[in-house]
Each structure stands twice: as structure tokens, then as C-alpha cells.
Design a protein around this motif. Structure first.
Motif, PDB file in Angstrom:
ATOM      1  N   ALA A  72       2.445  -6.426   4.930  1.00 45.24           N
ATOM      2  CA  ALA A  72       3.375  -6.262   6.043  1.00 45.24           C
ATOM      3  C   ALA A  72       2.656  -6.162   7.387  1.00 45.24           C
ATOM      4  CB  ALA A  72       4.238  -5.022   5.827  1.00 45.24           C
ATOM      5  N   GLN A  73       1.402  -5.678   7.388  1.00 43.36           N
ATOM      6  CA  GLN A  73       0.680  -5.489   8.643  1.00 43.36           C
ATOM      7  C   GLN A  73      -0.810  -5.344   8.358  1.00 43.36           C
ATOM      8  OE1 GLN A  73       2.230  -2.569  11.578  1.00 43.36           O
ATOM      9  NE2 GLN A  73       0.450  -1.382  10.987  1.00 43.36           N
ATOM     10  N   GLY A  74      -1.634  -5.985   9.165  1.00 45.85           N
ATOM     11  CA  GLY A  74      -3.081  -5.848   9.054  1.00 45.85           C
ATOM     12  C   GLY A  74      -3.562  -4.589   9.753  1.00 45.85           C
TER      13      GLY A  74
ATOM     14  N   ASN B 284     -11.277 -10.570   6.379  1.00 44.66           N
ATOM     15  CA  ASN B 284     -10.362 -10.247   5.290  1.00 44.66           C
ATOM     16  C   ASN B 284     -10.934  -9.150   4.418  1.00 44.66           C
ATOM     17  OD1 ASN B 284      -8.489 -12.404   5.863  1.00 44.66           O
ATOM     18  ND2 ASN B 284      -9.993 -13.807   5.003  1.00 44.66           N
ATOM     19  N   PHE B 285     -10.034  -8.382   3.817  1.00 43.45           N
ATOM     20  CA  PHE B 285     -10.421  -7.449   2.767  1.00 43.45           C
ATOM     21  C   PHE B 285      -9.388  -7.551   1.663  1.00 43.45           C
ATOM     22  CE2 PHE B 285      -7.731  -4.920   5.536  1.00 43.45           C
ATOM     23  CZ  PHE B 285      -6.968  -4.165   4.668  1.00 43.45           C
TER      24      PHE B 285
ATOM     25  N   PHE C 253       1.124  -2.348   3.192  1.00 46.87           N
ATOM     26  CA  PHE C 253       1.515  -3.216   2.086  1.00 46.87           C
ATOM     27  C   PHE C 253       2.810  -2.696   1.486  1.00 46.87           C
ATOM     28  CE2 PHE C 253      -3.060  -3.476   2.418  1.00 46.87           C
ATOM     29  CZ  PHE C 253      -3.298  -4.840   2.337  1.00 46.87           C
ATOM     30  N   LEU C 254       3.699  -3.600   1.101  1.00 43.48           N
ATOM     31  CA  LEU C 254       4.925  -3.234   0.398  1.00 43.48           C
ATOM     32  C   LEU C 254       4.749  -3.628  -1.067  1.00 43.48           C
ATOM     33  CD1 LEU C 254       7.628  -4.401   2.950  1.00 43.48           C
ATOM     34  CD2 LEU C 254       6.807  -2.086   2.541  1.00 43.48           C
TER      35      LEU C 254
ATOM     36  N   GLU D  21       5.855   1.791   0.276  1.00 41.86           N
ATOM     37  CA  GLU D  21       4.988   1.363   1.375  1.00 41.86           C
ATOM     38  C   GLU D  21       3.639   2.044   1.228  1.00 41.86           C
ATOM     39  OE1 GLU D  21       5.199   2.714   5.751  1.00 41.86           O
ATOM     40  OE2 GLU D  21       6.389   0.857   5.655  1.00 41.86           O
ATOM     41  N   ILE D  22       2.575   1.241   1.209  1.00 42.83           N
ATOM     42  CA  ILE D  22       1.215   1.754   1.083  1.00 42.83           C
ATOM     43  C   ILE D  22       0.512   1.521   2.420  1.00 42.83           C
ATOM     44  CG2 ILE D  22      -0.955   1.588  -0.190  1.00 42.83           C
ATOM     45  CD1 ILE D  22       1.488   2.423  -1.874  1.00 42.83           C
ATOM     46  N   ARG D  23      -0.061   2.575   2.972  1.00 46.36           N
ATOM     47  CA  ARG D  23      -0.785   2.487   4.246  1.00 46.36           C
ATOM     48  C   ARG D  23      -2.264   2.737   3.978  1.00 46.36           C
ATOM     49  NH1 ARG D  23       1.966   3.294   9.002  1.00 46.36           N
ATOM     50  NH2 ARG D  23       4.208   3.100   8.769  1.00 46.36           N
TER      51      ARG D  23
END
Length: 176
Positions: free
Chosen positions: A43-45, A168-169, A88-89, A145-147
């Protein structure tokens, strides 16, 4: 009182065998479908915001809550881009147990002339509402939702010239 004759026992035994042969297995809990499908959407970098580094360099860290800190000669600038964790979702079947594997360091390339930065991760810097491992909720949709925060290691201005850096990771989510 019912009296059974010796000739009835073979009929009764045959009846029990008939019932036993055509009885299916009974389970106390429904088995999950195989394979268990888990999807992960980026969802977001992770963003470290705008900063300047001095002669000795240092680090910029972003927590899973989006709190940014710096060490060494790095100066945080509150104008320009903002800092935020990677988001991440994770979605799957209700009640699925998921763990997150340790995340390897990543190299970010960029700058002019070219330089590189190291992005480090720390498992306590990964957040869910219940920690890691976590269980997908039993309500619909079964998603969480994982942050993920991290630390950017910055060298001196000669090794890491000003500019935009990217890379990237990889995050591995393991269903149990």
C-alpha cells in the motif's frame, strides 16, 4: 421385555456392519481449504523524508508509527517530503496464523554522482495490532495492515552525495 433368539444375532450384527460401512467421518472443526490463500498488497513504500547530512554522516530512522529520528551529523528537515513506514495489507482466510521472516538489509542507489545507502530493518520495528506472529481477524474482510519501519545508514557527503535514492526490499509472510 424382548427376548432375542439365537437366530437374530447374525441379523443384528449385519445391521451394525452396514451402518459402520456407510458412516462418514465426523470432525469437531471444519478443515481449512487447501491451499490457504494469503494475498499481500504493497500500500505504501517506506519514506525517510527530507534531511541533510554533514561530514560524518549518521542514520535516519522511521518507526512503524511514522516517528522519524536522526543520529550523527544528520539534520532532519521538516519541509519537502514527509516520513512514513512501509505499509502492507495482508488478506486471507479468517483465523490464519502468519509470521514475518527477518528482513534482509537493502541497498538504495542514487545521487549524482552515484552513491548508495544501506537500509536496515529490525523485527521489533514491525507492527500489527497484535504483534508478530499475528492472526488474521475473524470479521470480514479478514485483513490486517502491517507497518514496517527501518533505519537508513548514511555515510559522509563524499560517499553519499545529495539526491534521490531508491531501491527494493523483500518481506516474506509465512502462513502457518
Amino acid at each position: 421385555m424382548i427376548k432375542l433368539e439365537n437366530t437374530c444375532w447374525p441379523v443384528i450384527f449385519a445391521g451394525f456392519m452396514f451402518v459402520a460401512l456407510f458412516t462418514s467421518n465426523v470432525f469437531g472443526q471444519e478443515r481449512p481449504p487447501r491451499p490457504i490463500a494469503v494475498t499481500v498488497k504493497n500500500a505504501q513504500g517506506i519514506l525517510f523524508g527530507t534531511f541533510a547530512h554533514g561530514e560524518s554522516g549518521g542514520t535516519v530512522s522511521v518507526t512503524h508509527e511514522g516517528i522519524r529520528t536522526a543520529t550523527g551529523s544528520v539534520i532532519l528537515i521538516s519541509q519537502g517530503s514527509f516520513a512514513s513506514p512501509a505499509v502492507f495489507l495482508v488478506e486471507g482466510m479468517k483465523g490464519t496464523l502468519i509470521t514475518i521472516s527477518p528482513i534482509l538489509d537493502a541497498t538504495l542507489n542514487g545521487g549524482n554522482p552515484a552513491g548508495h545507502l544501506t537500509l536496515k530493518f529490525d523485527i521489533p520495528n514491525i507492527a500489527t495490532s497484535s504483534g508478530s506472529p499475528f492472526i488474521l481477524p475473524y470479521d470480514s474482510p479478514a485483513q490486517m495492515e502491517i507497518r514496517i519501519g527501518g533505519t537508513l545508514v548514511i555515510g559522509n557527503s563524499g560517499a553519499n552525495p545529495p539526491g534521490n535514492y531508491s531501491g527494493n526490499f523483500y518481506v516474506t509472510f509465512n502462513q502457518q
